[in-house]
Design a protein around this motif. Structure first.
Motif, PDB file in Angstrom:
ATOM      1  N   THR A  66       0.835  -1.195   0.000  1.00 40.38           N
ATOM      2  CA  THR A  66       0.000   0.000   0.000  1.00 40.38           C
ATOM      3  C   THR A  66       0.874   1.250   0.000  1.00 40.38           C
ATOM      4  O   THR A  66       2.101   1.155  -0.128  1.00 40.38           O
ATOM      5  CB  THR A  66      -0.955   0.000   1.216  1.00 40.38           C
ATOM      6  N   THR A  67       0.258   2.412   0.147  1.00 34.09           N
ATOM      7  CA  THR A  67       0.979   3.687   0.105  1.00 34.09           C
ATOM      8  C   THR A  67       0.740   4.466   1.390  1.00 34.09           C
ATOM      9  O   THR A  67      -0.171   4.150   2.165  1.00 34.09           O
ATOM     10  CB  THR A  67       0.524   4.542  -1.084  1.00 34.09           C
ATOM     11  N   LYS A  68       1.536   5.516   1.583  1.00 25.40           N
ATOM     12  CA  LYS A  68       1.362   6.372   2.754  1.00 25.40           C
ATOM     13  C   LYS A  68      -0.014   7.017   2.762  1.00 25.40           C
ATOM     14  O   LYS A  68      -0.639   7.162   3.818  1.00 25.40           O
ATOM     15  CB  LYS A  68       2.453   7.447   2.783  1.00 25.40           C
ATOM     16  N   SER A  69      -0.487   7.398   1.587  1.00 18.45           N
ATOM     17  CA  SER A  69      -1.801   8.050   1.494  1.00 18.45           C
ATOM     18  C   SER A  69      -2.913   7.115   1.959  1.00 18.45           C
ATOM     19  O   SER A  69      -3.785   7.507   2.746  1.00 18.45           O
ATOM     20  CB  SER A  69      -2.056   8.493   0.056  1.00 18.45           C
ATOM     21  N   ASP A  70      -2.878   5.860   1.481  1.00 16.47           N
ATOM     22  CA  ASP A  70      -3.900   4.896   1.887  1.00 16.47           C
ATOM     23  C   ASP A  70      -3.790   4.563   3.368  1.00 16.47           C
ATOM     24  O   ASP A  70      -4.802   4.417   4.072  1.00 16.47           O
ATOM     25  CB  ASP A  70      -3.769   3.612   1.058  1.00 16.47           C
ATOM     26  N   LEU A  71      -2.538   4.436   3.858  1.00 21.55           N
ATOM     27  CA  LEU A  71      -2.333   4.143   5.274  1.00 21.55           C
ATOM     28  C   LEU A  71      -2.842   5.289   6.131  1.00 21.55           C
ATOM     29  O   LEU A  71      -3.450   5.068   7.186  1.00 21.55           O
ATOM     30  CB  LEU A  71      -0.845   3.888   5.537  1.00 21.55           C
ATOM     31  N   ASN A  72      -2.617   6.497   5.688  1.00 22.48           N
ATOM     32  CA  ASN A  72      -3.086   7.673   6.413  1.00 22.48           C
ATOM     33  C   ASN A  72      -4.613   7.667   6.524  1.00 22.48           C
ATOM     34  O   ASN A  72      -5.178   7.924   7.596  1.00 22.48           O
ATOM     35  CB  ASN A  72      -2.615   8.937   5.699  1.00 22.48           C
ATOM     36  N   ASP A  73      -5.300   7.372   5.408  1.00 24.31           N
ATOM     37  CA  ASP A  73      -6.765   7.315   5.423  1.00 24.31           C
ATOM     38  C   ASP A  73      -7.264   6.219   6.357  1.00 24.31           C
ATOM     39  O   ASP A  73      -8.238   6.414   7.095  1.00 24.31           O
ATOM     40  CB  ASP A  73      -7.291   7.062   4.005  1.00 24.31           C
ATOM     41  N   LEU A  74      -6.590   5.071   6.330  1.00 27.28           N
ATOM     42  CA  LEU A  74      -7.002   3.945   7.173  1.00 27.28           C
ATOM     43  C   LEU A  74      -6.869   4.285   8.654  1.00 27.28           C
ATOM     44  O   LEU A  74      -7.789   4.043   9.448  1.00 27.28           O
ATOM     45  CB  LEU A  74      -6.151   2.720   6.845  1.00 27.28           C
ATOM     46  N   ILE A  75      -5.734   4.887   9.030  1.00 26.04           N
ATOM     47  CA  ILE A  75      -5.498   5.218  10.430  1.00 26.04           C
ATOM     48  C   ILE A  75      -6.530   6.214  10.934  1.00 26.04           C
ATOM     49  O   ILE A  75      -7.114   6.046  12.014  1.00 26.04           O
ATOM     50  CB  ILE A  75      -4.076   5.780  10.617  1.00 26.04           C
ATOM     51  N   ASN A  76      -6.785   7.261  10.160  1.00 25.29           N
ATOM     52  CA  ASN A  76      -7.714   8.296  10.618  1.00 25.29           C
ATOM     53  C   ASN A  76      -9.163   7.839  10.607  1.00 25.29           C
ATOM     54  O   ASN A  76     -10.010   8.419  11.290  1.00 25.29           O
ATOM     55  CB  ASN A  76      -7.547   9.562   9.770  1.00 25.29           C
ATOM     56  N   THR A  77      -9.464   6.786   9.853  1.00 22.30           N
ATOM     57  CA  THR A  77     -10.809   6.220   9.879  1.00 22.30           C
ATOM     58  C   THR A  77     -11.086   5.519  11.196  1.00 22.30           C
ATOM     59  O   THR A  77     -12.200   5.575  11.732  1.00 22.30           O
ATOM     60  CB  THR A  77     -10.991   5.218   8.719  1.00 22.30           C
ATOM     61  N   TYR A  78     -10.046   4.898  11.767  1.00 21.97           N
ATOM     62  CA  TYR A  78     -10.250   4.059  12.946  1.00 21.97           C
ATOM     63  C   TYR A  78      -9.658   4.624  14.228  1.00 21.97           C
ATOM     64  O   TYR A  78      -9.888   4.058  15.297  1.00 21.97           O
ATOM     65  CB  TYR A  78      -9.652   2.670  12.710  1.00 21.97           C
ATOM     66  N   ILE A  79      -8.938   5.735  14.176  1.00 20.82           N
ATOM     67  CA  ILE A  79      -8.237   6.198  15.370  1.00 20.82           C
ATOM     68  C   ILE A  79      -9.184   6.532  16.514  1.00 20.82           C
ATOM     69  O   ILE A  79      -8.898   6.260  17.684  1.00 20.82           O
ATOM     70  CB  ILE A  79      -7.319   7.404  15.051  1.00 20.82           C
ATOM     71  N   ASN A  80     -10.331   7.102  16.206  1.00 20.09           N
ATOM     72  CA  ASN A  80     -11.278   7.445  17.266  1.00 20.09           C
ATOM     73  C   ASN A  80     -11.926   6.216  17.884  1.00 20.09           C
ATOM     74  O   ASN A  80     -12.430   6.268  19.002  1.00 20.09           O
ATOM     75  CB  ASN A  80     -12.351   8.396  16.730  1.00 20.09           C
TER      76      ASN A  80
END
Length: 213
Positions: A66-80
């Motif tokens: 994957t890429t940093k962009s996709d990883l960033n979206d994934l993390i911020n989707t679930y961080i809360n």
């Protein structure tokens, strides 16, 4: 005597708004000093870290890049969902390092938090996030003490460990339970080259057919 009378007259001339503003500033100042003293008197204590020994799991394996962009979206989707608290809010930016920005609430007062971390992939597929910088408002405190305070304020999942004494966070990603009984490990996480590789394993016993969608 003249100075005292002048001071009293100055206070009387202040509007109600001015008096409330000064009172609020004094209260906030006292609270921040109280937090500062509390952190200084509280030595950092690390969570008991898991055994990082690599364990091969039998089953079909699939490699995902994957890429940093996709990883960033994934993390911020679930961080809360992962960091369960009403005492803080966070956003993560994955760039050449991992940045966490947000606020912690102490005595009802929001205090800005900024963290930059470098990820290190362990041999067993877990991740260690080593602190580069960590600041809590304007408080000039050791990073280990700030990490310890965050750990006390935020409820974390059982696969996230605060190693406050070594100023790092341990992510036992190989212990994360995923729907359908899948397990995964991190093979590479090189942000400078955008090389992010995971391996997913379907256990030999098969998927969990009792898992609800």
């Amino acid at each position: 005597m003249i100075v005292k009378e002048s001071f009293i007259n100055s206070i009387k001339k202040m509007t109600t708004w001015h008096r409330r503003f000064i009172l609020l500033a004094l209260i906030n100042g006292v609270l921040i000093v109280t937090l500062f003293v509390f952190l200084l008197l509280t030595p950092p204590v690390s969570d008991a870290l898991p055994d990082p020994t690599y364990q091969e799991e039998l089953g079909a394996k699939f490699t995902v890049e994957t890429t940093k962009s996709d990883l960033n979206d994934l993390i911020n989707t679930y961080i809360n969902q992962v960091l369960k608290t009403n005492q803080a809010n966070f956003d993560v930016i994955v760039d050449n390092d991992i940045q966490l920005n947000g606020e912690l609430y102490a005595f009802g007062v929001p205090i800005p938090l900024r963290v930059t971390m470098d990820p290190v992939v362990m041999d067993n597929g877990d991740i260690v996030l080593k602190m580069n910088t960590l600041s809590l408002g304007l408080l000039d405190l050791p990073r280990g003490r700030i990490l310890h305070y965050i750990n006390r304020q935020v409820e974390t999942p059982d696969w996230l460990y605060f190693d406050s004494e070594n100023e790092q966070i341990y992510l036992a990603v190989t212990s994360i339970e995923i729907d359908s009984n899948l397990r995964f490990r991190v093979d590479a996480l090189d942000l400078s080259t955008d090389s992010i590789i995971f391996t997913f394993t379907v256990p030999k016993s098969g998927v969990d057919t009792t898992t609800n969608e």
